[in-house]
Scaffold this active site. Structure first.
Site, mmCIF file in Angstrom:
data_model
loop_
_atom_site.group_PDB
_atom_site.id
_atom_site.type_symbol
_atom_site.label_atom_id
_atom_site.label_comp_id
_atom_site.label_asym_id
_atom_site.label_seq_id
_atom_site.Cartn_x
_atom_site.Cartn_y
_atom_site.Cartn_z
ATOM 1 N N LEU A 125 19.196 -2.905 -6.876
ATOM 2 C CA LEU A 125 20.395 -2.118 -6.549
ATOM 3 C C LEU A 125 21.022 -1.552 -7.835
ATOM 4 N N GLU A 127 22.168 0.050 -11.365
ATOM 5 C CA GLU A 127 21.528 1.442 -12.190
ATOM 6 C C GLU A 127 22.481 1.169 -13.297
ATOM 7 N N THR A 158 16.079 -8.858 -12.082
ATOM 8 C CA THR A 158 15.781 -10.007 -12.248
ATOM 9 C C THR A 158 14.567 -10.197 -11.465
ATOM 10 N N GLY A 242 23.125 -13.529 -0.241
ATOM 11 C CA GLY A 242 22.644 -13.852 -1.611
ATOM 12 C C GLY A 242 23.430 -14.554 -2.444
ATOM 13 N N ARG A 243 25.027 -14.400 -2.057
ATOM 14 C CA ARG A 243 26.104 -14.807 -2.751
ATOM 15 C C ARG A 243 26.172 -16.355 -2.796
ATOM 16 N N GLN A 336 32.639 -29.454 -25.189
ATOM 17 C CA GLN A 336 33.849 -30.046 -26.114
ATOM 18 C C GLN A 336 33.653 -31.657 -26.160
ATOM 19 N N GLU A 363 25.285 -10.130 -8.787
ATOM 20 C CA GLU A 363 25.458 -10.292 -7.522
ATOM 21 C C GLU A 363 27.113 -10.045 -6.901
ATOM 22 N N THR A 365 30.579 -8.987 -9.777
ATOM 23 C CA THR A 365 31.374 -9.726 -10.741
ATOM 24 C C THR A 365 32.405 -10.398 -9.994
HETATM 25 N N1 CAA Z 1 29.628 -6.548 3.908
HETATM 26 C C1 CAA Z 1 29.037 -5.576 4.566
HETATM 27 N N2 CAA Z 1 29.387 -4.274 4.660
HETATM 28 C C2 CAA Z 1 30.029 -4.019 3.368
HETATM 29 C C3 CAA Z 1 30.685 -4.927 2.717
HETATM 30 C C4 CAA Z 1 30.244 -6.135 2.877
HETATM 31 N N3 CAA Z 1 30.648 -7.242 1.878
HETATM 32 N N4 CAA Z 1 31.324 -4.184 1.622
HETATM 33 C C5 CAA Z 1 31.445 -3.088 1.960
HETATM 34 N N5 CAA Z 1 30.631 -2.818 3.138
HETATM 35 C C6 CAA Z 1 30.315 -1.432 3.789
HETATM 36 C C7 CAA Z 1 31.578 -0.845 4.300
HETATM 37 O O1 CAA Z 1 31.997 -1.441 5.552
HETATM 38 C C8 CAA Z 1 31.263 0.540 4.207
HETATM 39 O O2 CAA Z 1 30.474 0.963 5.369
HETATM 40 P P1 CAA Z 1 30.877 2.139 6.427
HETATM 41 O O3 CAA Z 1 31.450 3.261 5.737
HETATM 42 O O4 CAA Z 1 29.960 2.133 7.298
HETATM 43 O O5 CAA Z 1 32.281 1.140 6.994
HETATM 44 C C9 CAA Z 1 30.491 0.610 3.105
HETATM 45 O O6 CAA Z 1 29.805 -0.637 2.835
HETATM 46 C C10 CAA Z 1 31.073 1.145 1.756
HETATM 47 O O7 CAA Z 1 32.270 0.358 1.684
HETATM 48 P P2 CAA Z 1 33.389 0.769 0.914
HETATM 49 O O8 CAA Z 1 34.051 1.904 1.189
HETATM 50 O O9 CAA Z 1 34.345 -0.715 0.853
HETATM 51 O O10 CAA Z 1 32.698 0.896 -0.717
HETATM 52 P P3 CAA Z 1 33.594 0.479 -2.173
HETATM 53 O O11 CAA Z 1 32.538 1.736 -2.908
HETATM 54 O O12 CAA Z 1 35.139 0.907 -2.082
HETATM 55 O O13 CAA Z 1 33.242 -0.840 -2.599
HETATM 56 C C11 CAA Z 1 31.645 -2.984 -2.773
HETATM 57 C C12 CAA Z 1 31.893 -1.381 -2.072
HETATM 58 C C13 CAA Z 1 32.158 -3.886 -2.148
HETATM 59 C C14 CAA Z 1 32.554 -2.887 -4.307
HETATM 60 C C15 CAA Z 1 30.209 -2.701 -3.271
HETATM 61 O O14 CAA Z 1 30.038 -1.422 -4.177
HETATM 62 C C16 CAA Z 1 29.766 -3.896 -4.165
HETATM 63 O O15 CAA Z 1 29.534 -4.854 -3.515
HETATM 64 N N6 CAA Z 1 29.763 -3.939 -5.219
HETATM 65 C C17 CAA Z 1 29.008 -4.874 -6.016
HETATM 66 C C18 CAA Z 1 27.460 -4.777 -6.323
HETATM 67 C C19 CAA Z 1 26.650 -6.032 -6.233
HETATM 68 O O16 CAA Z 1 27.213 -6.974 -5.902
HETATM 69 N N7 CAA Z 1 25.484 -5.893 -7.002
HETATM 70 C C20 CAA Z 1 24.710 -7.012 -7.149
HETATM 71 C C21 CAA Z 1 23.420 -6.408 -7.555
HETATM 72 S S1 CAA Z 1 22.034 -7.838 -6.933
HETATM 73 C C22 CAA Z 1 22.156 -8.792 -8.208
HETATM 74 O O17 CAA Z 1 22.800 -8.733 -9.295
HETATM 75 C C23 CAA Z 1 21.207 -9.608 -8.209
HETATM 76 C C24 CAA Z 1 21.269 -10.880 -9.341
HETATM 77 O O18 CAA Z 1 21.952 -10.872 -10.190
HETATM 78 C C25 CAA Z 1 20.452 -12.060 -9.380
HETATM 79 P P1 FAD Z 2 30.423 -2.597 -14.379
HETATM 80 O O1 FAD Z 2 30.499 -2.385 -12.991
HETATM 81 O O2 FAD Z 2 30.623 -1.533 -15.263
HETATM 82 O O3 FAD Z 2 31.626 -3.299 -14.671
HETATM 83 C C1 FAD Z 2 32.090 -3.733 -15.988
HETATM 84 C C2 FAD Z 2 33.728 -4.522 -15.720
HETATM 85 O O4 FAD Z 2 34.473 -3.864 -15.039
HETATM 86 C C3 FAD Z 2 33.588 -5.888 -14.855
HETATM 87 O O5 FAD Z 2 34.154 -6.792 -15.681
HETATM 88 C C4 FAD Z 2 33.945 -5.421 -13.717
HETATM 89 O O6 FAD Z 2 34.207 -6.729 -12.767
HETATM 90 C C5 FAD Z 2 34.969 -4.723 -13.873
HETATM 91 N N1 FAD Z 2 35.222 -3.714 -12.958
HETATM 92 C C6 FAD Z 2 34.470 -2.709 -12.346
HETATM 93 N N2 FAD Z 2 34.880 -2.092 -11.422
HETATM 94 C C7 FAD Z 2 35.994 -2.812 -11.001
HETATM 95 C C8 FAD Z 2 36.957 -2.450 -10.065
HETATM 96 N N3 FAD Z 2 36.942 -1.838 -9.055
HETATM 97 N N4 FAD Z 2 38.177 -3.535 -9.846
HETATM 98 C C9 FAD Z 2 38.271 -4.360 -10.980
HETATM 99 N N5 FAD Z 2 37.354 -4.539 -11.845
HETATM 100 C C10 FAD Z 2 36.337 -3.646 -12.080
HETATM 101 N N6 FAD Z 2 21.291 -6.216 -10.319
HETATM 102 C C11 FAD Z 2 20.499 -5.761 -9.378
HETATM 103 O O7 FAD Z 2 20.484 -5.007 -8.499
HETATM 104 N N7 FAD Z 2 19.398 -6.698 -9.191
HETATM 105 C C12 FAD Z 2 18.969 -7.779 -9.941
HETATM 106 O O8 FAD Z 2 18.368 -8.455 -9.865
HETATM 107 C C13 FAD Z 2 19.874 -7.997 -11.092
HETATM 108 N N8 FAD Z 2 19.868 -9.148 -11.985
HETATM 109 C C14 FAD Z 2 20.738 -9.149 -12.992
HETATM 110 C C15 FAD Z 2 20.507 -10.124 -13.976
HETATM 111 C C16 FAD Z 2 21.074 -10.188 -15.097
HETATM 112 C C17 FAD Z 2 20.942 -11.087 -16.156
HETATM 113 C C18 FAD Z 2 22.207 -9.411 -15.382
HETATM 114 C C19 FAD Z 2 23.109 -9.246 -16.433
HETATM 115 C C20 FAD Z 2 22.645 -8.352 -14.424
HETATM 116 C C21 FAD Z 2 21.788 -8.303 -13.407
HETATM 117 N N9 FAD Z 2 22.020 -7.092 -12.051
HETATM 118 C C22 FAD Z 2 20.966 -7.135 -11.153
HETATM 119 C C23 FAD Z 2 23.058 -6.346 -12.381
HETATM 120 C C24 FAD Z 2 24.590 -6.951 -11.958
HETATM 121 O O9 FAD Z 2 24.545 -7.006 -10.753
HETATM 122 C C25 FAD Z 2 25.523 -5.868 -12.532
HETATM 123 O O10 FAD Z 2 25.522 -6.236 -13.952
HETATM 124 C C26 FAD Z 2 26.865 -6.284 -11.889
HETATM 125 O O11 FAD Z 2 26.901 -5.851 -10.739
HETATM 126 C C27 FAD Z 2 28.023 -5.573 -12.922
HETATM 127 O O12 FAD Z 2 27.794 -4.254 -13.081
HETATM 128 P P2 FAD Z 2 27.735 -3.368 -14.556
HETATM 129 O O13 FAD Z 2 26.880 -4.439 -15.263
HETATM 130 O O14 FAD Z 2 27.535 -1.991 -14.147
HETATM 131 O O15 FAD Z 2 29.348 -3.505 -14.851
#
Ligand code: CAA
Ligand code: FAD
Length: 380
Positions: A125, A127, A158, A242-243, A336, A363, A365
């Site tokens: 997801l 970028e 990952t 996932g969380r 510590q 997953e 922050t």
């Molecule tokens: N569950 C289901 N739907 C959700 C949702 C949730 N928790 N949160 C938002 N949505 C839906 C909303 O209902 C909305 O859909 P509709 O317009 O159809 O109603 C749509 O998503 C957009 O929602 P928002 O308008 O609230 O969007 P936003 O841009 O203001 O915020 C966000 C969305 C919750 C911040 C979302 O962008 C988010 O979760 N960001 C974090 C991304 C993330 O967790 N990345 C992890 C990558 S994977 C990874 O990290 C794996 C690894 O490391 C091992």
């Molecule tokens: P940013 O979104 O640029 O955030 C920077 C800082 O600003 C953070 O402290 C954040 O909390 C804060 N911030 C941003 N927006 C807001 C807001 N609206 N309000 C308050 N604070 C805000 N992604 C995948 O898709 N798949 C994977 O398998 C995966 N594995 C990962 C493994 C590792 C080791 C790492 C480091 C990352 C991985 N990720 C993966 C990406 C990870 O999910 C993102 O790094 C994470 O979602 C944060 O995005 P970013 O790094 O672009 O930080």
């Protein structure tokens, strides 16, 4: 309300504990130092059914509940947080997403080998310019009739180098914003799909994290998951589940560090007594034990709600937010309590402190978890 694990859940906990002690502990320091993916250990995890724990056996999974999954995750993460994230991504992002939303054909072709652990998967997801702000997808999937043309870059993925199958999120109709986003199954080796170099990380160094580069990759239409425009909702729904995987990883890291700190405090002497007899040390351990117990309750509650088929966006986010803070706080204090010995690799806790940090970042922050929770509580 019953806080006891069932016979079956206890058996799984014991199997995971034995596996972690016998197979993961040997070499964990070296794998961290060398950034070595635990290939052989992942193969054994597949044999034990740990890579598709909650998947229906008809698709090659172990058919267990979410409580069994978080209990096993905790045991693995207690010893090796890298192995835990490999397991978490395969189980609760890739397999869970496919089982719930993929077509029958997609499940037979992709889910079955992933759930049995014959191959592993990745979930792409994030970028370079779309992490927390996940709706701002820049990767495009242009609709060309019977296929999509995929272009763009994914970051921080990952299992990026070791996966065979990737779930890739991309924008098809930018004018529809997040309703224009799709999710696709992409295979390693397709023309135009390149895996970038491995990231050199602070922690979870045994897991491989890569960028993925797509240049005019042809993705057959039948590899789109769900209806056109379902991709963002798919990603959010999958991340809700996932969380709990990452929350249990954080819980395991905390428990592992706490157990080491407790043992050390009962053995190490200063001023003529074991250091646990200094109240300052004993109170640190009391705080750790309390916070870990509270984190476990949140993780188990979210898992129990998942098993009941309830919406776990709020409980999963709470579990991850709290458990990841406990992991960070506990590991810092475990270092510590170990004094100077805590600062060197041999005693494990410095690695755990480095590993803990990522649970507050990926997953979603901790700040994003608070957004998810605050939106959920406003809906009530
Ligand atoms: N569950 C289901 N739907 C959700 C949702 C949730 N928790 N949160 C938002 N949505 C839906 C909303 O209902 C909305 O859909 P509709 O317009 O159809 O109603 C749509 O998503 C957009 O929602 P928002 O308008 O609230 O969007 P936003 O841009 O203001 O915020 C966000 C969305 C919750 C911040 C979302 O962008 C988010 O979760 N960001 C974090 C991304 C993330 O967790 N990345 C992890 C990558 S994977 C990874 O990290 C794996 C690894 O490391 C091992
Ligand atoms: P940013 O979104 O640029 O955030 C920077 C800082 O600003 C953070 O402290 C954040 O909390 C804060 N911030 C941003 N927006 C807001 C807001 N609206 N309000 C308050 N604070 C805000 N992604 C995948 O898709 N798949 C994977 O398998 C995966 N594995 C990962 C493994 C590792 C080791 C790492 C480091 C990352 C991985 N990720 C993966 C990406 C990870 O999910 C993102 O790094 C994470 O979602 C944060 O995005 P970013 O790094 O672009 O930080």
């Amino acid at each position: 309300m019953n806080f006891n694990l069932s016979e079956e859940q206890l058996m799984i906990q014991q199997a995971a504990r034995d596996f972690a002690q016998n197979e993961l502990l040997p070499g964990v320091i070296e794998r961290d130092r060398d950034q070595k993916f635990p290939q052989e250990q992942v193969r054994k995890m597949a044999e034990l059914g740990f890579l598709g724990m909650m998947v229906d056996p008809k698709y090659g999974g172990a058919g267990l509940d979410a409580i069994s999954y978080v209990v096993a995750m905790e045991e693995i993460a207690k010893v090796d947080a890298s192995a835990a994230v490999i397991m978490s991504v395969n189980n609760s992002l890739v397999c869970a997403g496919l089982e719930k939303y993929a077509s029958e054909d997609q499940k037979m072709k992709y889910l079955a080998p992933l759930a049995s652990g014959e191959v592993i998967g990745a979930f792409a997801l994030s970028e370079p310019e779309a992490g927390s702000d996940a709706t701002s997808q820049k990767t495009t999937a242009e609709d060309k009739g019977d296929y999509y043309l995929l272009n763009g870059t994914k970051n921080w993925i990952t299992n990026g180098g070791t996966a065979q199958y990737y779930i890739v999120i991309a924008q098809t109709n930018p004018e529809k914003r997040h309703h224009g986003i799709n999710a696709f199954i992409v295979e390693k080796g397709w023309d135009g799909f390149q895996v970038g170099p491995k990231e050199d990380k602070l922690g979870i160094r045994g897991s491989d994290t890569h960028s993925l580069l797509f240049t005019d990759v042809k993705v057959p239409k039948e590899n789109r998951i769900g209806e056109d425009g379902f991709g963002f909702k798919f990603a959010m729904n999958v991340l809700n589940g996932g969380r709990i995987g990452i929350a249990s990883q954080a819980l395991g890291i905390a428990e592992g560090a706490y157990q080491l700190a407790l043992k050390y405090a009962q053995e190490r002497k200063s001023f003529g007594t074991e250091i646990i007899n200094h109240q300052a040390v004993a109170f640190k351990l009391a705080d750790m034990a309390t916070e870990i117990a509270a984190a476990r309750m949140l993780v188990w509650k979210a898992a129990a709600e998942k098993d009941e088929g309830r919406d776990i966006s709020e409980s999963g986010a709470m579990a991850k937010l709290y458990a990841s803070k406990v992991a960070m706080d506990t590991t810092v204090e475990a270092v510590q309590i170990h004094g100077g010995y805590g600062y060197v690799k041999e005693y494990h806790v410095e690695r755990m402190m480095r590993d803990a940090k990522i649970t507050q970042i990926y997953e979603g922050t901790s700040e994003i978890q608070k957004i998810v929770i605050s939106r959920a509580i406003q809906k009530k």
